[in-house]
Design a protein around this motif. Structure first.
Motif, PDB file in Angstrom:
ATOM      1  N   ALA A  13     -44.099 -18.295  13.329  1.00 59.41           N
ATOM      2  CA  ALA A  13     -42.924 -19.102  13.000  1.00 59.41           C
ATOM      3  C   ALA A  13     -41.945 -18.294  12.165  1.00 59.41           C
ATOM      4  O   ALA A  13     -42.331 -17.558  11.266  1.00 59.41           O
ATOM      5  CB  ALA A  13     -43.326 -20.365  12.247  1.00 59.41           C
ATOM      6  N   LEU A  86     -43.923 -24.770  10.569  1.00 64.18           N
ATOM      7  CA  LEU A  86     -42.467 -24.825  10.585  1.00 64.18           C
ATOM      8  C   LEU A  86     -41.946 -24.188   9.304  1.00 64.18           C
ATOM      9  O   LEU A  86     -42.419 -24.504   8.206  1.00 64.18           O
ATOM     10  CB  LEU A  86     -41.988 -26.279  10.660  1.00 64.18           C
ATOM     11  N   ALA A 141     -43.657 -28.341  15.936  1.00 66.18           N
ATOM     12  CA  ALA A 141     -42.673 -28.839  14.973  1.00 66.18           C
ATOM     13  C   ALA A 141     -41.310 -28.254  15.297  1.00 66.18           C
ATOM     14  O   ALA A 141     -41.200 -27.193  15.927  1.00 66.18           O
ATOM     15  CB  ALA A 141     -43.079 -28.463  13.551  1.00 66.18           C
ATOM     16  N   ALA A 142     -40.282 -28.955  14.860  1.00 71.60           N
ATOM     17  CA  ALA A 142     -38.906 -28.492  15.078  1.00 71.60           C
ATOM     18  C   ALA A 142     -38.026 -28.982  13.946  1.00 71.60           C
ATOM     19  O   ALA A 142     -38.341 -29.972  13.269  1.00 71.60           O
ATOM     20  CB  ALA A 142     -38.376 -28.992  16.422  1.00 71.60           C
ATOM     21  N   ILE A 152     -36.750 -33.166  10.335  1.00 68.68           N
ATOM     22  CA  ILE A 152     -37.974 -32.471  10.740  1.00 68.68           C
ATOM     23  C   ILE A 152     -38.683 -33.324  11.785  1.00 68.68           C
ATOM     24  O   ILE A 152     -38.826 -34.538  11.629  1.00 68.68           O
ATOM     25  CB  ILE A 152     -38.899 -32.243   9.538  1.00 68.68           C
TER      26      ILE A 152
END
Length: 309
Positions: A13, A86, A141-142, A152
């Motif tokens: 990440a 993330l 996750a983004a 989030i």
């Protein structure tokens, strides 16, 4: 090499494309077909992945630790399956990191030195646990800045969880109305046929009273086999993966506290079933309502549950 070692499946990440600071959330090496792959560590690089520093987070105790998640071993024995990470792009130091695993999520604002749990799977089961709910098995996750709102997204086996305040609170409403549950097994009481138990993939064992459309979770994990006495209202059973069996002799089975482990095998199998089956005999076959049958790879088992135990 270069500080990155003893790792199997790994999720990388960065906060923004081209960042020099990179995080790697890793499992221990192993065969993913063997269902016990543990968490290795969280690694940090400040030179685009050329060299790495292991942050040694696995045994750290986060703020909010509880019986479900006593330390930062978030991946637990499912590190081959659950890996969420993330990096917050609004933190210029790149020290704000979110992690998720089997039953909980966590956040660090100092580059992985200290941690705080931001959610767990069944917060209502643990007395004093006031963490928000996010479903188990965290995968992705983004981060979004849509319309100027920092948002989030966590993706889990239970759908989407969304936070607009840095993980302090979570909204699961995007999943409402989705009829996507996988029902493994279903059974009904022989005395009260409207009382029904179902086993759901990753959504536990659930119980319905009457003819309502609400099914309350009464046992966690994967709900696999279910059974209820057909001749009377004596016993209910539910099962979980790897040959784990639980019984309730205090019907209706409407609360997790009523289930007790029932895992004493006279001749245990050398290998456990991933799916723990359960067969309930008919009232004609078993007038006591106490016999239940299961099987493993090498044996067939039955139990005769005493009403007083």
């Amino acid at each position: 090499g270069n500080g990155f070692a003893n790792a199997g499946r790994t999720t990388l990440a960065v906060a923004e494309n081209g960042d020099a600071i990179v995080y790697a959330f890793a499992a221990t090496p192993g065969d993913p077909d063997i269902p016990e792959i543990d968490q290795s560590d969280l690694f940090r690089s400040v030179d685009g992945g050329q060299t790495w520093l292991p942050l040694q987070i696995t045994q750290k105790v986060p703020t909010g630790a509880n019986a479900f998640q006593p330390d930062m071993d978030l991946l637990s024995g499912q590190a081959f399956y659950n890996q969420l990470i993330l990096v917050d792009p609004t933190d210029p130091s790149r020290n704000t990191v979110y992690l998720g695993g089997q039953v909980a999520t966590a956040k660090s604002t100092d580059g992985g030195n200290t941690w705080k749990l931001t959610s767990d799977w069944l917060p209502t089961v643990i007395p004093g646990d006031n963490l928000p709910y996010i479903h188990a098995d965290c995968h992705t996750a983004a981060f979004s800045r849509l319309n100027g709102t920092n948002t989030i997204f966590f993706g889990t086996d239970g759908g989407l969880a969304i936070s607009k305040d840095g993980g302090t609170t979570w909204d699961n409403s995007k999943n409402a109305g989705l009829i996507d549950q996988l029902v493994y097994t279903i059974t009904a009481s022989g005395v009260h046929p409207d009382q029904t138990l179902i086993g759901l993939q990753d959504l536990g064992t659930r119980f319905r009273v009457g003819d309502s459309t609400v099914w309350n979770q009464v046992f966690g994990g994967d709900g696999l086999g279910v059974g209820m006495s057909q001749a009377n209202d004596n016993v209910s059973f539910c099962t979980a993966p790897q040959n784990r069996y639980f019984r309730s002799i205090n019907n209706p089975p409407d609360d997790q506290s009523k289930f007790r482990s029932a895992n004493t095998f006279l001749f245990p199998d050398y290998f456990a079933n991933g799916f723990s089956p359960l067969i309930t005999p008919s009232a004609q076959f078993d007038s006591t309502g106490s016999i239940f049958v299961t099987y493993g790879p090498t044996f067939i088992y039955f139990t005769n549950v005493p009403r007083s135990r």
